[in-house]
Design a protein around this motif. Structure first.
Motif, PDB file in Angstrom:
ATOM      1  N   ASN A 129      -3.513  -0.323  -8.233  1.00  0.00           N
ATOM      2  CA  ASN A 129      -4.863  -0.370  -7.683  1.00  0.00           C
ATOM      3  C   ASN A 129      -4.951   0.487  -6.416  1.00  0.00           C
ATOM      4  OD1 ASN A 129      -5.635  -2.205  -9.695  1.00  0.00           O
ATOM      5  ND2 ASN A 129      -4.886  -3.938  -8.471  1.00  0.00           N
ATOM      6  N   THR A 130      -3.975   0.317  -5.519  1.00  0.00           N
ATOM      7  CA  THR A 130      -3.823   1.168  -4.329  1.00  0.00           C
ATOM      8  C   THR A 130      -2.337   1.272  -4.037  1.00  0.00           C
ATOM      9  OG1 THR A 130      -4.001  -0.685  -2.780  1.00  0.00           O
ATOM     10  CG2 THR A 130      -6.036   0.535  -3.291  1.00  0.00           C
ATOM     11  N   LYS A 165      -4.908   4.952  -2.067  1.00  0.00           N
ATOM     12  CA  LYS A 165      -5.637   5.432  -3.239  1.00  0.00           C
ATOM     13  C   LYS A 165      -4.961   4.900  -4.493  1.00  0.00           C
ATOM     14  CE  LYS A 165      -8.608   7.983  -0.989  1.00  0.00           C
ATOM     15  NZ  LYS A 165     -10.059   7.688  -1.019  1.00  0.00           N
ATOM     16  N   PRO A 166      -5.681   4.834  -5.634  1.00  0.00           N
ATOM     17  CA  PRO A 166      -5.044   4.389  -6.881  1.00  0.00           C
ATOM     18  C   PRO A 166      -4.078   5.436  -7.410  1.00  0.00           C
ATOM     19  CG  PRO A 166      -7.313   5.055  -7.266  1.00  0.00           C
ATOM     20  CD  PRO A 166      -7.121   5.066  -5.780  1.00  0.00           C
ATOM     21  N   HIS A 197      -0.437   1.259 -13.693  1.00  0.00           N
ATOM     22  CA  HIS A 197      -1.544   1.663 -12.824  1.00  0.00           C
ATOM     23  C   HIS A 197      -1.540   0.830 -11.538  1.00  0.00           C
ATOM     24  CE1 HIS A 197      -5.570   2.844 -11.505  1.00  0.00           C
ATOM     25  NE2 HIS A 197      -5.824   1.554 -11.337  1.00  0.00           N
ATOM     26  N   ARG A 217      -0.917  -6.301  -8.155  1.00  0.00           N
ATOM     27  CA  ARG A 217      -1.245  -4.950  -7.694  1.00  0.00           C
ATOM     28  C   ARG A 217      -1.232  -3.913  -8.801  1.00  0.00           C
ATOM     29  NH1 ARG A 217       2.690  -2.680  -4.306  1.00  0.00           N
ATOM     30  NH2 ARG A 217       1.054  -1.180  -3.791  1.00  0.00           N
ATOM     31  N   ASP A 231      -1.566   6.402 -11.099  1.00  0.00           N
ATOM     32  CA  ASP A 231      -1.077   6.140 -12.449  1.00  0.00           C
ATOM     33  C   ASP A 231       0.306   6.766 -12.599  1.00  0.00           C
ATOM     34  OD1 ASP A 231      -3.308   4.742 -13.499  1.00  0.00           O
ATOM     35  OD2 ASP A 231      -4.392   6.638 -13.668  1.00  0.00           O
TER      36      ASP A 231
END
Length: 297
Positions: free
Chosen positions: A99-100, A44-45, A97, A88, A47
């Protein structure tokens, strides 16, 4: 991918980066540090905030580091992301951040901000990438002696955060304290849910049964191991005595056989190598020869 360009001459070489990193670490000793923990499911992403960033600071220098165990590596330095994060991660002054995220991304992310003058700030985020436990392995002895110590272990290597463990006997959940249960009050054991160790001391006949363990970490479903039967048995004193008697009889027969062989001369030297000496008479007629005696030496 966002990120400010490097300013102020040629980009530092790797060795110089390490020197600058050490200098920055020394200057941040007295800096105020904030810390938080984030848990994100795998794939999952995510932050990761930089709480140390101050928008009021003029032209701040921002650096990110990633710490996993005893390893510490540069994550963002000199206005750019390092390998292997370039493809990434997206950078902004307040956040990085992903992405995954994968289980390999679990660790501590350190943001250091240096402003004009003596302005220094640092923030840390402990990222836990959530991974469900895999099928655990139960290490159970198939037989153990009553009155001895028996140790059962449950292991699992994939779960994040690390799972806790429960044990079952004959499909019944074993409580942490056996004396609190009518079903298990005749048993003496200790159970560590963190390490997964179940120790009987002393083992009793009541402890015979089918055992399996379960691993869980609130991510996905709990996972169960295979069932293994443990038999608690008495020491077979009669069998041990019988085995000793048989062994002594065998040794006695072997000793008798050796003595008998020696007494019969089977181990004596044969006569094939002995010399035969002949004696002849002092007087004999010409052309006449007669053996008078012989003996072995």
């Amino acid at each position: 991918m966002a990120g400010a360009a490097w300013r102020g001459g040629p980009r530092p070489r790797p060795l110089l980066r390490l020197v600058l990193l050490g200098a920055a670490a020394a200057s941040l000793v007295g800096a105020q540090v904030t810390s938080e923990t984030k848990e994100v499911p795998e794939n999952k992403p995510a932050d990761i905030p930089c709480s140390a960033y101050r928008s009021s600071w003029s032209n701040p220098r921002i650096e990110w580091k990633f710490q996993k165990g005893s390893s510490l590596v540069l994550f963002y330095y000199g206005g750019e992301l390092t390998e292997p994060y370039k493809n990434r991660v997206q950078f902004s002054p307040t956040t990085i951040h992903f992405n995954t995220v994968t289980r390999e991304d679990t660790g501590k992310y350190i943001c250091e901000v240096v402003g004009d003058g003596s302005h220094i700030a640092k923030s840390e985020v402990n990222l836990i990438v959530q991974v469900p436990p895999s099928k655990p392995v139960a290490h159970v002895p198939t037989s153990a002696t009553i009155g001895s110590k028996a140790v059962l272990r449950c292991t699992e290597t994939d779960g994040s955060p690390p799972p806790t463990f429960r044990w079952y006997k004959d499909s019944m959940l074993m409580p942490a304290n056996p004396k609190t249960s009518l079903t298990f009050r005749n048993s003496s054991y200790t159970l560590d849910p963190v390490t997964g160790e179940l120790m009987f001391e002393p083992l009793s006949s009541f402890d015979t049964g089918d055992y399996y363990c379960e691993a869980m970490n609130n991510v996905g479903s709990p996972q169960k191991s295979d069932v293994i039967h443990m038999e608690a048995s008495e020491v077979n004193v009669g069998g041990i005595v019988a085995a000793v008697v048989v062994l002594l009889m065998v040794l006695a027969l072997v000793a008798f056989g050796i003595w008998f062989a020696y007494s019969r001369g089977f181990f004596s030297s044969n006569t094939a190598g002995k010399k035969v000496i002949y004696s002849q008479p002092s007087h004999r007629s010409e052309g006449e020869f007669k053996q008078t005696s012989s003996f072995l030496v």
